[in-house]
Design a protein around this motif. Structure first.
Motif, short mmCIF file in Angstrom:
data_model
loop_
_atom_site.label_atom_id
_atom_site.label_comp_id
_atom_site.label_asym_id
_atom_site.label_seq_id
_atom_site.Cartn_x
_atom_site.Cartn_y
_atom_site.Cartn_z
N PHE A 93 -6.20 -80.70 15.14
CA PHE A 93 -4.91 -81.27 14.80
C PHE A 93 -4.93 -82.76 15.15
O PHE A 93 -5.75 -83.20 15.95
CB PHE A 93 -3.79 -80.56 15.56
CG PHE A 93 -3.74 -79.08 15.25
CD1 PHE A 93 -3.18 -78.64 14.08
CD2 PHE A 93 -4.29 -78.16 16.12
CE1 PHE A 93 -3.17 -77.29 13.76
CE2 PHE A 93 -4.29 -76.81 15.82
CZ PHE A 93 -3.72 -76.37 14.64
N GLN A 94 -4.04 -83.52 14.54
CA GLN A 94 -3.97 -84.95 14.82
C GLN A 94 -2.68 -85.26 15.56
O GLN A 94 -1.68 -84.55 15.42
CB GLN A 94 -3.99 -85.76 13.52
CG GLN A 94 -5.28 -85.67 12.78
CD GLN A 94 -5.25 -86.48 11.49
OE1 GLN A 94 -4.22 -87.01 11.08
NE2 GLN A 94 -6.40 -86.59 10.86
N TYR A 95 -2.73 -86.33 16.33
CA TYR A 95 -1.50 -86.83 16.95
C TYR A 95 -1.57 -88.34 17.05
O TYR A 95 -2.65 -88.93 17.01
CB TYR A 95 -1.24 -86.18 18.32
CG TYR A 95 -2.31 -86.43 19.36
CD1 TYR A 95 -2.17 -87.46 20.28
CD2 TYR A 95 -3.44 -85.63 19.43
CE1 TYR A 95 -3.15 -87.68 21.25
CE2 TYR A 95 -4.40 -85.83 20.38
CZ TYR A 95 -4.26 -86.87 21.29
OH TYR A 95 -5.22 -87.08 22.25
N CYS A 96 -0.42 -88.94 17.14
CA CYS A 96 -0.32 -90.39 17.16
C CYS A 96 0.57 -90.82 18.33
O CYS A 96 1.64 -90.26 18.55
CB CYS A 96 0.29 -90.85 15.83
SG CYS A 96 0.44 -92.63 15.69
N ILE A 97 0.08 -91.81 19.06
CA ILE A 97 0.84 -92.40 20.17
C ILE A 97 0.82 -93.90 19.98
O ILE A 97 -0.24 -94.48 19.75
CB ILE A 97 0.23 -92.02 21.53
CG1 ILE A 97 0.28 -90.50 21.74
CG2 ILE A 97 0.93 -92.75 22.67
CD1 ILE A 97 -0.43 -90.03 22.98
N SER A 98 1.99 -94.52 20.08
CA SER A 98 2.09 -95.97 19.89
C SER A 98 2.76 -96.64 21.06
O SER A 98 3.65 -96.07 21.70
CB SER A 98 2.91 -96.28 18.63
OG SER A 98 2.28 -95.80 17.48
N VAL A 99 2.31 -97.86 21.34
CA VAL A 99 2.91 -98.71 22.36
C VAL A 99 3.00 -100.11 21.77
O VAL A 99 2.00 -100.82 21.71
CB VAL A 99 2.06 -98.72 23.66
CG1 VAL A 99 2.73 -99.55 24.73
CG2 VAL A 99 1.77 -97.32 24.14
N ILE A 100 4.15 -100.47 21.30
CA ILE A 100 4.46 -101.76 20.70
C ILE A 100 3.47 -102.14 19.60
O ILE A 100 3.69 -101.78 18.46
CB ILE A 100 4.61 -102.87 21.77
CG1 ILE A 100 5.66 -102.43 22.81
CG2 ILE A 100 5.06 -104.16 21.12
CD1 ILE A 100 5.76 -103.31 24.00
N VAL A 101 2.41 -102.86 19.89
CA VAL A 101 1.48 -103.27 18.83
C VAL A 101 0.20 -102.42 18.81
O VAL A 101 -0.66 -102.64 17.96
CB VAL A 101 1.09 -104.76 18.95
CG1 VAL A 101 2.30 -105.64 18.73
CG2 VAL A 101 0.44 -105.06 20.28
N LEU A 102 0.07 -101.47 19.71
CA LEU A 102 -1.10 -100.60 19.74
C LEU A 102 -0.72 -99.20 19.27
O LEU A 102 0.27 -98.63 19.72
CB LEU A 102 -1.66 -100.51 21.16
CG LEU A 102 -2.14 -101.81 21.80
CD1 LEU A 102 -2.53 -101.58 23.24
CD2 LEU A 102 -3.31 -102.38 21.01
N THR A 103 -1.53 -98.67 18.37
CA THR A 103 -1.32 -97.31 17.88
C THR A 103 -2.63 -96.55 18.00
O THR A 103 -3.67 -97.04 17.58
CB THR A 103 -0.84 -97.33 16.42
OG1 THR A 103 0.41 -98.01 16.35
CG2 THR A 103 -0.68 -95.93 15.87
N PHE A 104 -2.55 -95.36 18.57
CA PHE A 104 -3.72 -94.52 18.76
C PHE A 104 -3.54 -93.23 17.96
O PHE A 104 -2.58 -92.49 18.19
CB PHE A 104 -3.90 -94.17 20.24
CG PHE A 104 -3.98 -95.38 21.11
CD1 PHE A 104 -5.18 -96.06 21.27
CD2 PHE A 104 -2.85 -95.86 21.77
CE1 PHE A 104 -5.26 -97.19 22.07
CE2 PHE A 104 -2.91 -96.98 22.57
CZ PHE A 104 -4.12 -97.65 22.73
N LYS A 105 -4.42 -93.01 17.01
CA LYS A 105 -4.42 -91.77 16.23
C LYS A 105 -5.63 -90.97 16.69
O LYS A 105 -6.76 -91.43 16.55
CB LYS A 105 -4.49 -92.06 14.75
CG LYS A 105 -4.42 -90.84 13.87
CD LYS A 105 -4.38 -91.24 12.42
CE LYS A 105 -5.08 -90.20 11.60
NZ LYS A 105 -5.40 -90.68 10.29
N ASN A 106 -5.39 -89.81 17.28
CA ASN A 106 -6.46 -89.01 17.87
C ASN A 106 -6.47 -87.60 17.31
O ASN A 106 -5.50 -87.15 16.71
CB ASN A 106 -6.27 -88.94 19.39
CG ASN A 106 -6.36 -90.30 20.02
OD1 ASN A 106 -7.34 -91.01 19.84
ND2 ASN A 106 -5.34 -90.66 20.77
N SER A 107 -7.55 -86.90 17.58
CA SER A 107 -7.67 -85.49 17.20
C SER A 107 -7.62 -84.64 18.46
O SER A 107 -8.07 -85.05 19.52
CB SER A 107 -8.99 -85.24 16.48
OG SER A 107 -9.00 -85.86 15.24
#
Length: 111
Positions: free
Chosen positions: A28-42
């Protein structure tokens, strides 16, 4: 070696039998963002038995992305929507990829 969840205490023969009935390995995928940083992980790999729904496994990743994915600009909303779409359609089936890699490591020759 990747972590495989939901495999419990199944033997290799039981897993093979389940795969013959239509079981699959899913990420499954998930996304976490902090202002200008976005992390898309599995996620880790989940073993989904034949006839079993992926919904109970994908729900936490859907909620995580809904709560924390949107906030990064400009990629947060885009990656969040992609993650939600992937999870709502059942995740990414990596069964063939995993079995091919396993066959390669079993023989040591790749043939």
């Amino acid at each position: 070696m990747p972590i495989i969840k939901n495999i419990d205490s199944l033997t290799a023969d039981e897993i093979h039998h389940e795969l013959q009935k239509g079981a699959k390995f899913v990420k499954f995928q998930y996304c976490i963002s902090v202002i200008v940083l976005t992390f898309k992980n599995s996620s880790d790999i989940y073993f989904i038995k034949a006839g079993e729904s992926t919904a109970k496994h994908s729900l936490s990743f859907i909620l995580l992305s809904l709560l924390l994915g949107w906030w990064g600009f400009p990629m947060g909303p885009l990656h969040t929507i992609k993650s939600l779409y992937t999870n709502m359609k059942g995740g990414t089936d990596i069964t063939q990829e995993l079995l091919s890699a396993h066959a390669y490591t079993d023989t040591g020759t790749g043939a």
